[in-house]
Design an enzyme around this catalytic site. Structure first.
Site, PDB file in Angstrom:
ATOM      1  N   PHE A 237      29.679  31.587  28.706  1.00 44.91           N
ATOM      2  CA  PHE A 237      29.969  30.158  28.899  1.00 44.91           C
ATOM      3  C   PHE A 237      31.233  29.734  28.165  1.00 44.91           C
ATOM      4  CE2 PHE A 237      25.201  30.317  29.183  1.00 44.91           C
ATOM      5  CZ  PHE A 237      25.148  30.170  30.548  1.00 44.91           C
ATOM      6  N   ILE A 463      30.540  38.510  34.008  1.00 38.94           N
ATOM      7  CA  ILE A 463      29.825  37.893  32.878  1.00 38.94           C
ATOM      8  C   ILE A 463      28.441  37.401  33.308  1.00 38.94           C
ATOM      9  CG2 ILE A 463      31.960  37.340  31.695  1.00 38.94           C
ATOM     10  CD1 ILE A 463      31.625  34.426  32.622  1.00 38.94           C
ATOM     11  N   ASN A 624      30.615  34.918  48.569  1.00 36.58           N
ATOM     12  CA  ASN A 624      29.208  35.317  48.616  1.00 36.58           C
ATOM     13  C   ASN A 624      28.399  34.036  48.429  1.00 36.58           C
ATOM     14  OD1 ASN A 624      26.564  36.034  47.778  1.00 36.58           O
ATOM     15  ND2 ASN A 624      27.281  38.042  47.081  1.00 36.58           N
ATOM     16  N   LYS A 626      25.395  33.448  48.108  1.00 35.22           N
ATOM     17  CA  LYS A 626      24.284  33.484  47.150  1.00 35.22           C
ATOM     18  C   LYS A 626      24.798  33.312  45.716  1.00 35.22           C
ATOM     19  CE  LYS A 626      20.148  36.067  46.879  1.00 35.22           C
ATOM     20  NZ  LYS A 626      19.506  37.098  47.658  1.00 35.22           N
ATOM     21  N   THR A 627      25.769  34.147  45.331  1.00 41.74           N
ATOM     22  CA  THR A 627      26.264  34.028  43.960  1.00 41.74           C
ATOM     23  C   THR A 627      26.999  32.705  43.769  1.00 41.74           C
ATOM     24  OG1 THR A 627      28.235  35.311  44.545  1.00 41.74           O
ATOM     25  CG2 THR A 627      26.413  36.521  43.564  1.00 41.74           C
ATOM     26  N   GLN A 631      26.000  29.739  41.021  1.00 46.01           N
ATOM     27  CA  GLN A 631      26.868  29.155  40.008  1.00 46.01           C
ATOM     28  C   GLN A 631      26.687  27.646  39.950  1.00 46.01           C
ATOM     29  OE1 GLN A 631      28.901  30.492  37.543  1.00 46.01           O
ATOM     30  NE2 GLN A 631      27.537  32.122  38.142  1.00 46.01           N
ATOM     31  N   GLY A 696      37.301  29.602  43.230  1.00 45.92           N
ATOM     32  CA  GLY A 696      36.513  29.755  41.995  1.00 45.92           C
ATOM     33  C   GLY A 696      35.506  28.634  41.853  1.00 45.92           C
ATOM     34  N   GLY A 698      32.841  28.654  39.033  1.00 48.28           N
ATOM     35  CA  GLY A 698      31.985  28.789  37.841  1.00 48.28           C
ATOM     36  C   GLY A 698      31.761  27.502  37.072  1.00 48.28           C
ATOM     37  N   GLU A 699      32.725  26.612  37.096  1.00 47.12           N
ATOM     38  CA  GLU A 699      32.637  25.474  36.189  1.00 47.12           C
ATOM     39  C   GLU A 699      32.454  24.129  36.861  1.00 47.12           C
ATOM     40  OE1 GLU A 699      35.353  26.561  32.520  1.00 47.12           O
ATOM     41  OE2 GLU A 699      36.093  27.459  34.343  1.00 47.12           O
TER      42      GLU A 699
END
Ligand code: FAD
Ligand code: SF4
Lengths: 734, 327
Positions: A237, A463, A624, A626-627, A631, A696, A698-699
């Site tokens: 994180f 990660i 993807n 799913k991933t 996120q 992207g 992730g955040e």
């Protein structure tokens, strides 16, 4: 790109290794002759060490050495230069001198033959201190004097102050967010060994290249002699972007002792010496006309930093770009407290910043008597006002509309407390989410090997987010191989230099390089196939396609690629590629989205729960589904935590953290996660950003979430909570 | 964590004898409290006696209707025991609201009764704490004292709440703790088992030296009663109670015939609210009467700097609990 692989909901290829325990994390490596280190940590927040008595500790079983400022080797601080990839947030080295700047700082370290013996002996190290009065909170620091302005992240356009004072509708409010601690499941850990001046170390790291370069700088040695590895990490994180004192302590001890050393940071010190999100204090001023058109935005924020690092939480980083407004001022400042050094935590700046901004937008809507979604739409823009550049690809309007439809926003009764369900009052809130899209330089290597498999290597990391899987998908797409024939090698600084897993830029940086390297490998293979005497001698290589491990000529004759390599008597056909970072000269690259949240407040028992979330996210091509959804779902959970639970609490007298464990530092449990969560991924490729069109993910999901919850809480209770986390006592009527 | 000697006892006699050998012995059952605190150096036993092989792992209904629970019955097994689920709903609910599945699978009845305070200063050996180091002072007073701190039964020496959920249900049900020690067996009334902090917060229970809990025997269920445990906390799971209520009520029509009320998260011991109960007997089961009972229960409450909200919250737990069982 063929659609059966790019965008497909593939399960993680590293899943079986993780579930079965075969995946080895930083502290799962046991080189021969391994020793174990255990820290002794300051139990005061400010002062000086006057004496360290190790006599009793030395007599404990198994003790090999005890390090402290009196005997720790003299090393060098990293220059902490992002471009040179040796950045740290806490440049001070462990055991540099006898100063104590924060509670839970390394003051000594025992090395012993077993973990248990090291821990046992650590309790016998007797440290005496001369205590001084600590600064224990941002609030206290601000009372002591003006904060230090951070010039680099400032943005000014127009004249925000006068536009604000002449605006017919105004909001002027202060929002605060507390210190939050990353709390990844895997604690920071280092396993290090030296061999003839060459260092190998396993590190819980989101950036092996940075770890390598930083450690090389600390020891003053050639980075080529250092190998940093993080094949698996139990998330970070942001706390594992740069190395922390544990890495220096373990690698140095290993060099001194001539034996491998393993050091794990205990959970309690994960709250002190490996970074945290700082506390913020944010003043927002919004001025608007009667139609809700924004005339002025001011966002002045201050965050806590330590006495040994200067970390700026850029709360206004989204504020300057999100809305159409001519008069904007965004400033940042810091104030020092006796806590460990803060660092990036998932969506640094944007997460606390959008809590403030998107709460203020809600307050403004209330003042004007406008629907909060309509107010946001009224200020929609396709130009980044802070740069004067168009966004490369923006579908925020569609996020608002699709999200609202899926949520049923049109059925919202704007009257506070009007929507009931049995004992409960429901509240509906909305907020925008937003995150910058970044892309860094990346190298990658892809090889098709004679055993029928492909190997992809890149010094980036997985990660826990699914990088292994999407890298394999990207290579599979080019090479025409099933996923189980693709070996992905990540997390080793010996591989071609790749990006940090941070800033949501790992995928956008790495996948284009992998795609290009795979193309080159395929081209080399095709080249072999058309050489003199080969199967497709003299044919046009452009006409060869790769599928199912075979090369086919114009859809006709086919041959296994393995046969081509065997005939050529080579081990592999390979390609190496470099792709450069995005420049941002012509476009502003950002991702967009909106959260819609329903909370339930039961005033009879003061129970607050999040019932339902719809999040619509526009972040380019989905590799993807799913991933990618994972996120956002994880970020929603973390955003609920930010809104309702997360807060590192300190004793206001001693400055020591008091809830430094998993039982008392509250994050959402499964039971807190709403059953009804709907993540809508818009999936519009952004080819202006990179060849694959991805940005992207992730955040972005955590940004705006706390505001959406706070806005929903207001809608249910009429209580505007501007200080996170929202606690039930804030909502209970007096 | 310090080294300790370890003995696995196969009978209560052997356990007590082994425990009596030194003055720094500790029994261990599930270990979820003891090992945690030993690792933090808060508990430093020199000798550990494992009681899990001593038997006492059955739940039996006695002829007189009481329920005898062996000390080694795990929290999970007890919660799902058919008699408990059916006749002691409040206990099953309380157990299942506590800790996490994995902890409940290890935690035992005796261990739960004996679990220690969750105060951060108690757990931090560098902070003054009268419970850990008698006479050193109480860091919670004037410090950080919100979630796990009490408003009832506090003293100027200690303000931490008793952490157990199970014990709150048991306090409402009533019963005895059966113990055995060097001088034989005896029974301790459940409500007398846990001690108020007073000026000796390090003394937490009524066990004499080397005594071991063998059972908890609960009173027979109240005839015709309904029971319920309501735990209020910030998050939905895996958090100690901010305030909780264990309620057992029997009614005749709309009139309360019998009421038992105990509270968790707000008292320095599992807190039975006898005066509040009495105020309800013979009264109509109305929200008004429930609110009056709740006021009585908290009449003597004294908050810390951070937990004044627990007074209204505790009252809400009582009112909603009473409403639930009388609905
Ligand atoms: C993270 C966490 C969260 C938790 N949350 C909750 C919660 O929400 N609600 C709740 O109620 N509890 C909670 N607990 C506490 C948990 O219920 C207790 O730890 C557990 O019940 C203790 O039982 P045990 O068998 O593991 O005890 P042990 O750790 O084995 O022993 C505890 C104490 O009892 C003594 N002891 C054990 N057996 C006997 C015996 N037969 N006779 C005399 N003394 C004995 C030991 O010497 C020790 O002092 C939590 C615990 C943890 C670690
Ligand atoms: S409240 Fe009790 S346990 Fe906590 S510090 Fe004070 S004396 Fe110790």
């Amino acid at each position: 790109m063929s659609n059966d692989i790019i965008g497909a909901a593939k399960p993680r290829i590293d899943g079986p290794d993780k579930l079965s325990g075969r995946a080895r994390y930083a502290a799962d490596h046991y080189p021969a002759n391994l020793t174990y280190a255990y820290g002794v940590f300051s139990n005061i927040a400010a002062g000086k060490i006057t004496d360290i008595d190790v006599s009793k500790a030395k007599q404990q079983p198994g003790v090999i050495e005890i390090f402290h400022h009196g005997n720790f080797p003299k090393l060098h601080r990293s220059p902490s230069n992002f471009a040179q990839q040796n950045k740290v947030d806490e440049p001070r080295l462990p055991f540099e001198d006898n100063n104590v700047y924060y509670g839970g700082q390394f003051v000594a370290m025992v090395v012993a033959d077993t973990f248990e013996n090291a821990r046992n002996a650590a309790y016998f190290v007797d440290v005496s201190y001369q205590e001084s009065e600590p600064v224990t909170s941002l609030t206290q620091a601000l009372k002591k004097g003006a904060p230090k302005q951070a010039k680099s992240s400032r943005h000014v356009r127009g004249d925000a102050d006068s536009a604000f004072s002449s605006a017919p509708h105004q909001v002027d409010a202060i929002y605060t967010t507390p210190v939050e601690t990353h709390n990844p499941m895997e604690m920071h850990a280092t396993t290090a060994y030296w061999n003839d001046g060459d260092l190998t170390f396993y590190e819980a790291s989101q950036g092996v290249v940075f770890a390598k370069n930083t450690i090389a700088a600390v020891f003053g040695i050639n980075p080529a002699r250092v190998d940093a590895r993080a094949p698996y990490i139990g998330s970070g994180f942001g706390s594992k972007l740069w190395i922390w004192p544990n890495a220096v302590a373990a690698t140095a001890a290993s060099r001194e002792l001539g034996r491998p050393v393993q050091l794990v940071v205990p959970r309690a010190q994960m709250f002190t010496t490996t970074g945290h999100r700082p506390a913020t204090h944010q003043n927002i001023k919004l001025g608007a006309d009667a139609n809700g058109k924004l005339q002025a935005i001011v966002h002045d924020s201050v965050n806590s930093t330590s006495f040994v690092g200067h970390y700026v939480e850029t709360c206004g980083s989204v504020t300057k770009s999100l809305y159409d407004c001519d008069n904007v001022r965004v400033t940042h400042a810091t104030a020092q407290v006796n806590q460990g050094t803060p660092t990036s935590m998932r969506a640094p700046g944007a997460a606390p910043g959008l809590f403030a901004l998107e709460s203020a937008i809600d307050e403004l809507a209330e003042k004007i008597g406008m629907d909060p979604l309509a107010l946001r739409k009224a200020n929609y823009t396709e130009t980044d006002g802070s740069k004067g550049l168009p966004f490369s690809s923006i579908h925020l309007m569609e996020c608002y509309e699709r999200g609202a439809k899926a949520f049923g926003w049109d059925k919202r009764n704007p009257e506070v407390g009007s929507m009931k369900n049995g004992n409960e009052i429901l509240g509906w809130g909305v907020a925008a989410c937003n995150w910058e899209a970044l892309k860094r330089d990346c190298n990658a290597r892809v090889a098709l090997r004679a055993d029928g498999r492909a190997f992809v290597s890149c010094a980036t990391q997985d990660i826990g987010t699914g990088t292994y899987t999407i890298v394999a998908q990207t290579a599979a797409d080019v090479l025409g191989l099933p996923l189980d024939k693709i070996e992905v090698e990540l997390g080793d600084s010996a591989y071609p230099s790749g990006p940090l897993s941070g800033g949501s830029w790992a995928s956008a940086s790495a996948l284009p390089a992998i795609h290009a390297a795979a193309k080159k490998a395929a081209d080399q293979l095709k080249g072999y196939a058309v050489e003199e005497g080969a199967v497709f001698a003299d044919a046009d290589p452009e006409k060869i396609t790769l599928a199912d491990g075979k090369l086919s000529m114009d859809g006709g004759d086919s041959v296994a690629f393995v046969d081509v390599l065997q005939q050529r008597k080579v081990a592999e056909a390979f390609g190496e590629a470099y792709t450069s970072g995005a420049t941002g000269d012509e476009y502003s690259f950002r991702s967009f989205g909106a959260h819609f949240v329903e909370i339930a407040w039961d005033p009879g028992i003061s129970r607050l729960r999040v019932n339902r979330v719809v999040s619509a996210i526009d972040c380019g091509q989905i590799i993807n589904s799913k991933t990618a959804s994972n996120q956002v779902e994880g970020a929603i959970a973390m955003g609920i935590g930010m809104a309702l639970f997360e807060q590192t609490e300190y004793d206001h007298r001693s400055g020591m953290p008091v809830n430094n464990n998993y039982a008392e530092y509250l994050v959402p449990t499964h039971a807190d996660y709403p059953e009804d969560v709907n993540v809508l991924l818009l999936d519009y490729p952004d080819y202006k950003f990179n060849d694959l069109g991805l940005r992207g993910i992730g955040e972005i999901g955590i940004t705006g979430m706390a505001a959406a919850v706070a806005n929903a809480v207001y809608h249910a209770t009429g209580k505007r909570v501007r200080d996170l986390p929202i606690r039930i006592e804030d909502l209970m009527s007096a | 964590m310090r080294d300790f000697s370890y003995m696995q006892a196969d009978s209560v006699g052997a356990a007590v004898a082994s425990h009596a050998k030194g003055n720094d012995s500790a029994y261990i059952s599930g270990g979820t409290t003891l090992l945690d605190l030993a690792k933090l150096e808060v508990m430093r036993p020199g000798h550990v006696v494992d009681v899990r092989k001593t038997g006492y792992d059955q739940v039996e209904q006695l002829d007189d209707g009481r329920l005898r629970i062996g000390t080694n019955v795990t929290n999970t097994d007890l919660a799902y025991h058919p008699i408990v689920k059916e006749q002691y709903t409040v206990l099953s609910d309380a157990l299942l609201s506590g800790a996490s599945t994995s902890i409940r699978n290890k935690a035992t009845t005796g261990g739960n009764v004996m679990q220690r305070a969750r105060c951060a200063y108690f757990r931090d050996t560098s902070a003054p704490c009268n419970k850990r180091e008698p006479g050193s002072g109480c860091s919670a007073i004037g410090g950080h004292a919100r979630s796990v701190f009490a408003v009832l039964g506090t003293s100027e020496h200690c303000v931490v709440a008793h952490p157990s959920d199970m014990c709150v249900a048991m306090a409402a049900i009533g019963g005895v703790v059966n113990v055995e020690g060097p001088n034989g067996k005896r029974d301790i009334d459940f409500l007398d088992f846990h001690l108020l902090p007073g000026d000796t917060p390090h003394l937490e229970h009524a066990l004499e030296a080397d005594e071991m809990i063998t059972h908890v025997t609960l009173n027979a269920p109240v005839k015709g009663a309904k029971s319920h445990y309501l735990k209020l906390r910030d998050r939905a799971s895996y958090q100690f109670a901010l305030a909780s209520s264990a309620i057992i009520v029997a009614t005749d029509g709309d009139t309360v015939r019998d009421a038992r009320i105990a509270m968790g998260g707000v008292g320095t011991k599992p807190w039975r609210a006898a005066a509040a109960e009495k105020s309800l007997i013979g009264k109509a089961a109305t929200e008004d009467n429930f609110a009056k009972a709740a006021d009585i229960a908290f009449a003597d409450a004294r908050p810390t700097d951070d937990n004044a909200f627990k007074i209204p919250l505790g009252k809400q737990a009582i009112v909603r609990g009473l409403q639930t069982v009388t609905a």
